[in-house]
Design a protein around this motif. Structure first.
Motif, PDB file in Angstrom:
ATOM      1  N   ARG A   1      30.327  61.575  51.143  1.00  0.00           N
ATOM      2  CA  ARG A   1      29.901  62.318  49.956  1.00  0.00           C
ATOM      3  C   ARG A   1      31.113  62.736  49.125  1.00  0.00           C
ATOM      4  O   ARG A   1      31.075  62.691  47.888  1.00  0.00           O
ATOM      5  CB  ARG A   1      29.092  63.551  50.359  1.00  0.00           C
ATOM      6  CG  ARG A   1      27.690  63.240  50.839  1.00  0.00           C
ATOM      7  CD  ARG A   1      26.954  64.511  51.222  1.00  0.00           C
ATOM      8  NE  ARG A   1      25.638  64.254  51.734  1.00  0.00           N
ATOM      9  CZ  ARG A   1      24.540  64.123  50.991  1.00  0.00           C
ATOM     10  NH1 ARG A   1      24.638  64.241  49.664  1.00  0.00           N
ATOM     11  NH2 ARG A   1      23.377  63.879  51.531  1.00  0.00           N
ATOM     12  N   LEU A   2      32.174  63.157  49.796  1.00  0.00           N
ATOM     13  CA  LEU A   2      33.405  63.496  49.079  1.00  0.00           C
ATOM     14  C   LEU A   2      33.970  62.283  48.351  1.00  0.00           C
ATOM     15  O   LEU A   2      34.454  62.397  47.214  1.00  0.00           O
ATOM     16  CB  LEU A   2      34.446  64.055  50.054  1.00  0.00           C
ATOM     17  CG  LEU A   2      34.198  65.447  50.617  1.00  0.00           C
ATOM     18  CD1 LEU A   2      35.346  65.846  51.546  1.00  0.00           C
ATOM     19  CD2 LEU A   2      34.069  66.478  49.493  1.00  0.00           C
ATOM     20  N   LEU A   3      33.920  61.127  49.006  1.00  0.00           N
ATOM     21  CA  LEU A   3      34.397  59.902  48.368  1.00  0.00           C
ATOM     22  C   LEU A   3      33.565  59.577  47.129  1.00  0.00           C
ATOM     23  O   LEU A   3      34.126  59.226  46.076  1.00  0.00           O
ATOM     24  CB  LEU A   3      34.333  58.750  49.368  1.00  0.00           C
ATOM     25  CG  LEU A   3      34.740  57.367  48.838  1.00  0.00           C
ATOM     26  CD1 LEU A   3      36.191  57.379  48.390  1.00  0.00           C
ATOM     27  CD2 LEU A   3      34.507  56.295  49.893  1.00  0.00           C
ATOM     28  N   GLU A   4      32.246  59.681  47.245  1.00  0.00           N
ATOM     29  CA  GLU A   4      31.379  59.431  46.088  1.00  0.00           C
ATOM     30  C   GLU A   4      31.695  60.389  44.954  1.00  0.00           C
ATOM     31  O   GLU A   4      31.784  59.986  43.781  1.00  0.00           O
ATOM     32  CB  GLU A   4      29.917  59.588  46.501  1.00  0.00           C
ATOM     33  CG  GLU A   4      29.356  58.437  47.289  1.00  0.00           C
ATOM     34  CD  GLU A   4      27.880  58.627  47.585  1.00  0.00           C
ATOM     35  OE1 GLU A   4      27.060  57.836  47.104  1.00  0.00           O
ATOM     36  OE2 GLU A   4      27.549  59.588  48.310  1.00  0.00           O
ATOM     37  N   ARG A   5      31.871  61.659  45.294  1.00  0.00           N
ATOM     38  CA  ARG A   5      32.159  62.661  44.268  1.00  0.00           C
ATOM     39  C   ARG A   5      33.492  62.386  43.580  1.00  0.00           C
ATOM     40  O   ARG A   5      33.639  62.566  42.375  1.00  0.00           O
ATOM     41  CB  ARG A   5      32.163  64.052  44.910  1.00  0.00           C
ATOM     42  CG  ARG A   5      32.114  65.205  43.922  1.00  0.00           C
ATOM     43  CD  ARG A   5      32.059  66.521  44.663  1.00  0.00           C
ATOM     44  NE  ARG A   5      30.961  66.557  45.634  1.00  0.00           N
ATOM     45  CZ  ARG A   5      30.835  67.490  46.561  1.00  0.00           C
ATOM     46  NH1 ARG A   5      31.768  68.431  46.682  1.00  0.00           N
ATOM     47  NH2 ARG A   5      29.816  67.465  47.385  1.00  0.00           N
ATOM     48  N   HIS A   6      34.470  61.918  44.364  1.00  0.00           N
ATOM     49  CA  HIS A   6      35.789  61.621  43.795  1.00  0.00           C
ATOM     50  C   HIS A   6      35.741  60.389  42.889  1.00  0.00           C
ATOM     51  O   HIS A   6      36.308  60.389  41.788  1.00  0.00           O
ATOM     52  CB  HIS A   6      36.804  61.403  44.917  1.00  0.00           C
ATOM     53  CG  HIS A   6      38.157  60.963  44.441  1.00  0.00           C
ATOM     54  ND1 HIS A   6      39.029  61.811  43.792  1.00  0.00           N
ATOM     55  CD2 HIS A   6      38.773  59.739  44.503  1.00  0.00           C
ATOM     56  CE1 HIS A   6      40.126  61.146  43.472  1.00  0.00           C
ATOM     57  NE2 HIS A   6      39.997  59.896  43.892  1.00  0.00           N
ATOM     58  N   LEU A   7      35.056  59.346  43.346  1.00  0.00           N
ATOM     59  CA  LEU A   7      35.021  58.104  42.573  1.00  0.00           C
ATOM     60  C   LEU A   7      34.199  58.238  41.294  1.00  0.00           C
ATOM     61  O   LEU A   7      34.498  57.584  40.293  1.00  0.00           O
ATOM     62  CB  LEU A   7      34.453  56.969  43.435  1.00  0.00           C
ATOM     63  CG  LEU A   7      35.319  56.528  44.618  1.00  0.00           C
ATOM     64  CD1 LEU A   7      34.605  55.444  45.421  1.00  0.00           C
ATOM     65  CD2 LEU A   7      36.671  56.016  44.140  1.00  0.00           C
TER      66      LEU A   7
ATOM     67  N   ARG B   1      33.574  61.209  39.641  1.00  0.00           N
ATOM     68  CA  ARG B   1      33.759  62.550  39.079  1.00  0.00           C
ATOM     69  C   ARG B   1      33.563  62.549  37.571  1.00  0.00           C
ATOM     70  O   ARG B   1      33.259  63.589  36.972  1.00  0.00           O
ATOM     71  CB  ARG B   1      35.133  63.108  39.438  1.00  0.00           C
ATOM     72  CG  ARG B   1      36.301  62.270  38.993  1.00  0.00           C
ATOM     73  CD  ARG B   1      37.613  62.811  39.567  1.00  0.00           C
ATOM     74  NE  ARG B   1      38.776  62.044  39.145  1.00  0.00           N
ATOM     75  CZ  ARG B   1      39.180  60.928  39.718  1.00  0.00           C
ATOM     76  NH1 ARG B   1      38.504  60.458  40.745  1.00  0.00           N
ATOM     77  NH2 ARG B   1      40.230  60.273  39.273  1.00  0.00           N
ATOM     78  N   TRP B   2      33.744  61.384  36.926  1.00  0.00           N
ATOM     79  CA  TRP B   2      33.551  61.305  35.478  1.00  0.00           C
ATOM     80  C   TRP B   2      32.092  61.566  35.082  1.00  0.00           C
ATOM     81  O   TRP B   2      31.819  61.944  33.947  1.00  0.00           O
ATOM     82  CB  TRP B   2      33.957  59.914  34.966  1.00  0.00           C
ATOM     83  CG  TRP B   2      33.332  58.786  35.714  1.00  0.00           C
ATOM     84  CD1 TRP B   2      33.805  58.158  36.822  1.00  0.00           C
ATOM     85  CD2 TRP B   2      32.090  58.141  35.414  1.00  0.00           C
ATOM     86  NE1 TRP B   2      32.933  57.165  37.234  1.00  0.00           N
ATOM     87  CE2 TRP B   2      31.886  57.127  36.379  1.00  0.00           C
ATOM     88  CE3 TRP B   2      31.127  58.326  34.403  1.00  0.00           C
ATOM     89  CZ2 TRP B   2      30.758  56.320  36.367  1.00  0.00           C
ATOM     90  CZ3 TRP B   2      30.011  57.516  34.399  1.00  0.00           C
ATOM     91  CH2 TRP B   2      29.834  56.525  35.378  1.00  0.00           C
TER      92      TRP B   2
END
Length: 255
Positions: free
Chosen positions: A243-249, A251-252
């Motif tokens: 989930r953190l990875l999804e949020r980082h990728l 974030r735009w």
């Protein structure tokens, strides 16, 4: 309420339900509602956890399970990604492979364990294959549906520029379908972990599931609970990190 305090309370709210379960567990164990052989107090489980850490047994089992998960998930996810994209872009692949794919993905991975044991034995190949199977179908389905949802104009522009298949996949299909694909990867990862632990419970000589099963046979319910809690924590951590990875990728999207 102060903004900082409000932010802290919202972040700490996820602790309430685990703490409530832990408190209920301790109260029921101390009340003697169930025999201690069935409901071990949390303090005994903590002591068993410390013993397993000190001996290195827990680390060894966990390392074996995670290495199987990493290899099996990588094989299944890559295969599922490629097959899903091909099924979305090629009517021929859909016509010949689609019905079989949608039939096989309905079969629970756990139901295939006895057959896989007959084919591969209980060695590492069996565990890797069952994890790869569990990961393959969710990723393939997510990739197929994600690519199908891409606006047709994207492919029309690619056709104008006469992009070759590798370039079309790398520059158009995969970036445009990335959100559903990542969701499929996250779902398949946690599903593969559950299937792996179940497979180790039934047929393995090491791993977290095998530790749980051997402890059950020896009536070490405290060690069983350590394994159960660790399985839950690993699954939660894998999902949380994805989930953190999804949020980082992406974030735009929040802007």
């Amino acid at each position: 309420m102060h903004p900082g305090l409000k932010r802290f309370s919202s972040r700490a709210s996820w602790l309430l339900s685990p703490l409530a379960v832990l408190l209920l567990w301790a109260l029921m164990a101390n009340a003697g509602l169930f025999p201690q052989q069935l409901l071990v107090p949390p303090l005994h489980v903590l002591q068993a956890f410390e013993e397993l850490l000190a001996s290195g047994e827990l680390q060894e089992h966990l390392q074996n399970s995670l290495s199987r998960l990493g290899l099996g998930f990588s094989l299944g996810a890559v295969g599922g990604l490629l097959f899903g994209v091909l099924m979305a872009l090629s009517k021929t692949v859909t016509a010949y492979c689609g019905p079989l794919f949608h039939t096989l993905r309905q079969i629970p991975s756990i139901a295939l364990i006895p057959m896989f044991v007959l084919f591969f034995g209980i060695e590492e190949t069996f565990k890797v294959v069952i994890v790869a199977k569990a990961a393959f179908f969710p990723v393939a389905l997510a990739a197929s549906e994600g690519v199908k949802a891409i606006p047709r104009s994207y492919f029309e522009v690619a056709d104008v520029y006469r992009l070759r298949w590798p370039t079309l996949l790398r520059e158009v299909a995969l970036p445009a379908a990335a959100p559903p694909i990542l969701t499929g990867l996250r779902i398949s990862l946690t599903r593969a972990w559950v299937v792996l632990v179940a497979a180790e419970l039934l047929a393995a000589d090491s791993g977290l599931g095998q530790m749980i099963e051997m402890s059950r046979q020896m009536l070490r319910i405290d060690v069983v609970m350590v394994g159960v809690v660790m399985a839950g924590l690993v699954g939660f951590s894998l999902d949380f990190l994805f989930r953190l990875l999804e949020r980082h990728l992406f974030r735009w999207k929040a802007r």
